[in-house]
Enzyme design. Structure first.
Site, PDB file in Angstrom:
ATOM      1  N   HIS A  51     -30.646  -9.549   7.180  1.00 10.44           N
ATOM      2  CA  HIS A  51     -29.503  -9.262   8.064  1.00 10.44           C
ATOM      3  C   HIS A  51     -29.519  -7.807   8.493  1.00 10.44           C
ATOM      4  CE1 HIS A  51     -27.689 -13.126   7.566  1.00 10.44           C
ATOM      5  NE2 HIS A  51     -27.312 -12.957   6.322  1.00 10.44           N
ATOM      6  N   HIS A  74     -32.738 -11.549   1.368  1.00  5.57           N
ATOM      7  CA  HIS A  74     -31.937 -12.214   2.420  1.00  5.57           C
ATOM      8  C   HIS A  74     -31.043 -11.199   3.122  1.00  5.57           C
ATOM      9  CE1 HIS A  74     -29.307 -15.552   4.062  1.00  5.57           C
ATOM     10  NE2 HIS A  74     -28.420 -14.552   4.022  1.00  5.57           N
ATOM     11  N   GLU A  75     -30.314 -10.407   2.342  1.00  5.24           N
ATOM     12  CA  GLU A  75     -29.365  -9.458   2.953  1.00  5.24           C
ATOM     13  C   GLU A  75     -30.099  -8.410   3.775  1.00  5.24           C
ATOM     14  OE1 GLU A  75     -26.497 -11.785   1.589  1.00  5.24           O
ATOM     15  OE2 GLU A  75     -26.392 -10.240   3.110  1.00  5.24           O
ATOM     16  N   HIS A 126     -28.374 -16.054  10.301  1.00 10.55           N
ATOM     17  CA  HIS A 126     -28.760 -17.174   9.432  1.00 10.55           C
ATOM     18  C   HIS A 126     -29.665 -18.174  10.150  1.00 10.55           C
ATOM     19  CE1 HIS A 126     -25.269 -16.323   6.506  1.00 10.55           C
ATOM     20  NE2 HIS A 126     -26.415 -15.862   6.031  1.00 10.55           N
TER      21      HIS A 126
END
Lengths: 89, 564
Positions: free
Chosen positions: B298, B294-295, B304
């Protein structure tokens, strides 16, 4: 039947205290993740912006958009999550 | 999906990363592997590649920290915020930070990789039986050296397979002692310590000396957390002490008594009322792989998502065999395009199928330029006449046409555009070109002639011998700006250095290309400078060289540069 043990809450040294009211926790959350800007507003304005911000959060999380701080929304706010704001800033 | 304002993304496809420190919760090899798998989630669906660096500055710097960890966004202890990352860019941009007050696992409880023993580093199997008793954590039972161990199958009694568990008595990590185990007791600031400590540090990491006197030897390492260690609290890393007394009552297991949030905790001494030493009990923990995937989303430019099952959804939820959601795929491919390679058997609805190369019968390295321009599709050109940077944008020339790839943003190439419309004096085939850094004049070479454009006005054609090139040079195949007034001109297997001010070749040239530019084809038919790297092209491939003259990438001109 024995009386239910009355839960005694103690403060644990080194614990990250989160003794905020639900509304304080909600406002903190809405500001931290970009749903509400952090500038201070008057009482009435603040209510309106909190309601609007709650609706935006509920939409982002796929919850019913009531604008109220209901149980589902509070639970969602206590979920472990990523620290990056949801609303681009 | 969402991207960050301005579609922030990396301007190169070979992204680098570096792991700055480790969490004590898992063996460093498990952490390395979790991060590598998290990057693979994204490289599987894009042209991106991820290279790990062990020193210097990488695009994505990864670190663990607690509460205030050096940026304006402190973490908040156990649970709550797990991690955060910054969108692509310089400095802290692109970096990923993980909260080390969390219990990092593979998502299903303590991930305990063994060392030594006879199981070749296999993971502990919990529960396991030993001498008829069942164990759900490592134990020192059966040993006199107090080293925790576990079985790596369900039954030690049956299989006799075991390994040693993380323990500061076995090894340390980080520090300056190359992983040597702790020495107890050890002296630190004239005080004796018989266990790991956070004294002397403000980041809450537990450490020990690896000799008996830190003050004298200055040798230390960080202590791995034992699988029974508590998390957070004020005794991070210490094991629970059972039984323990709390509010006068004895407890033989973790409890949520005394707390309003239902979290399980224990005392790390026999009497909590007396010592007030405590921590949270190990739980399922958070999958470092999932949170990192997930990170890194980014760090690549994704914000998101509002799709609950998408990886980029802000809340954590453990998924066993994790598939990347279509929403995540569309988001990352909006930024970087899809992964080149065989055409999908059935194109996804409303997405263009990737361009496939025409099956050429001739040898793909054939040097005879194809005279026919494929139906204006740059992606089908096997070999461009020349590639160069003009006004910051990449230009691809072929048979009287050219295409442009803007150096910013994700737009694909523009074109075909007509050479004769932009530079009327030029012939259809351009062997090489370069834009003079200072004067912005554009030099074009074709055969033994060259032209110099200043805006719309042109000087030429003139013979390349005017520049001092020998009449043996039949064509200039590459041009490489060096500083502000020198340009290297490549032809065959040699290169010359032109002084743009004097318009003369410097003395001491030519030099053989392979002597100075080792590792690239010495018969490259095109050489150019782009974004700090030097590109040597041969047919549809390029060799990229960094400023230290190391070839750090070989790739497809069409996919990586033309963004097909």
């Amino acid at each position: 039947w024995s009386l239910p043990v009355k839960s005694v809450f103690v403060t644990f040294p080194g614990d990250i205290i989160r003794n905020m009211t639900d509304m304080e926790l909600a406002e903190n959350y809405l500001k931290r993740f970009g749903y509400m800007d952090t500038l201070q507003r008057s009482g009435f304005q603040s209510m309106v912006s909190t309601e609007k911000a709650l609706k935006r959060l509920q939409r982002q999380l796929g919850l019913e958009e009531t604008g109220e701080l209901n149980k589902e929304t509070l639970e969602a706010m206590n979920q472990p999550r990523c620290g990056v704001p949801d609303v681009a800033n | 999906y969402q991207t960050f304002d301005g579609d922030l993304k990396w301007d190169h496809s070979d992204v680098t990363y570096r792991i700055l420190n480790y969490s004590p919760d898992m063996d460093s090899s498990l952490i390395d592997d979790a991060f590598a798998r998290a990057f693979k989630v994204w490289s599987d669906v894009t042209p991106l590649s991820f290279t790990r660096l062990f020193e210097g500055t990488a695009d994505i710097m990864i670190s663990f920290g607690k509460t205030d960890h050096g940026d304006p966004y402190p973490f908040d202890g156990k649970d709550g915020l797990l991690a955060h990352a910054y969108p692509p860019g310089e400095g802290v941009q692109g970096d990923a930070h993980f909260d080390d007050d969390e219990f990092w696992t593979l998502g299903k409880g303590p991930a305990v990789k063994t060392r030594y023993g006879n199981a070749n580093g296999a993971m502990c199997h919990f529960p396991f039986t030993f001498e008829g008793k069942s164990y759900t954590s490592c134990t020192t039972e059966g040993r006199t050296d107090n080293l925790p161990w576990c079985a790596t199958t369900a039954s030690y009694d049956a299989d006799k397979e075991y390994g040693f568990c993380p323990s500061e008595l076995l090894y340390t990590f980080g520090g300056n002692a190359d992983g040597a185990p702790c020495v107890f007791p050890f002296i630190f600031l004239d005080k004796e310590y018989s266990s790991c400590t956070t004294e002397g540090r403000n980041d809450g990491n537990r450490w020990c000396a690896t000799t008996n006197n830190y003050d004298k030897d200055k040798k230390y390492g960080f202590c791995p957390s034992r699988d029974t260690a508590v998390i957070g609290g004020n005794s991070e890393g210490e094991p629970c002490h059972f039984p323990f007394v709390f509010l006068g009552k004895e407890y033989n297991s973790c409890t949520s008594e005394g707390r309003g949030d239902g979290k399980l905790w224990c005392s790390t001494t026999e009497d909590y009322d007396e010592d007030k030493k405590w921590g949270f009990c190990p739980d399922q923990g958070y999958s470092l792989f999932l949170v990192a995937a997930h990170e890194f989303g980014h760090a690549l430019g994704l914000d998101h998502s509002s799709v609950r099952d998408a990886l980029m959804y802000p809340m954590y939820s453990y998924k066993e065999n994790f598939p990347l959601h279509q929403d995540d795929i569309e988001g990352i491919q909006y930024l970087y395009g899809s992964k080149p390679g065989p055409k999908p058997t059935v194109p996804e609805p409303n997405t263009p199928t990737t361009t496939s190369y025409p099956e050429t019968t001739d040898d793909p390295f054939s040097t005879t330029p194809s005279t026919k321009l494929p139906d204006n599709d740059a992606c089908k050109v096997l070999k461009f006449d020349t590639i160069t940077v003009i006004e910051g944008d990449l230009h691809f020339f072929k048979n009287g046409h050219y295409w442009k790839v803007p150096s910013r943003g994700d737009a694909r190439h523009q074109g075909p555009l007509s050479i004769s419309e932009s530079w009327p004096a030029l012939p259809a085939v351009i062997d090489s070109a370069f834009e003079d850094v200072l004067t912005k004049k554009i030099y074009f070479f074709s055969g033994t002639r060259f032209w110099v454009y200043t805006g719309k006005s042109v000087l030429g054609p003139r013979s390349i011998e005017k520049l001092g090139l020998p009449n043996s040079v039949q064509k200039v195949e590459g041009a490489l700006q060096k500083g502000t007034s020198k340009v290297l001109l490549f032809s065959g297997e040699d290169f010359w250095r032109l002084d743009v001010k004097t318009q003369k070749i410097d003395r001491g040239y030519p030099k053989p290309t392979e002597v100075v530019f080792g590792g690239v084809p010495n018969d490259a038919h095109d050489v150019f400078q782009y974004k700090g790297h030097t590109y040597f092209c041969r047919d549809r491939f390029y060799w990229r060289m960094n400023s230290r003259r190391q070839v750090d990438r070989v790739g497809y001109v069409n996919y990586d540069l033309l963004k097909c």
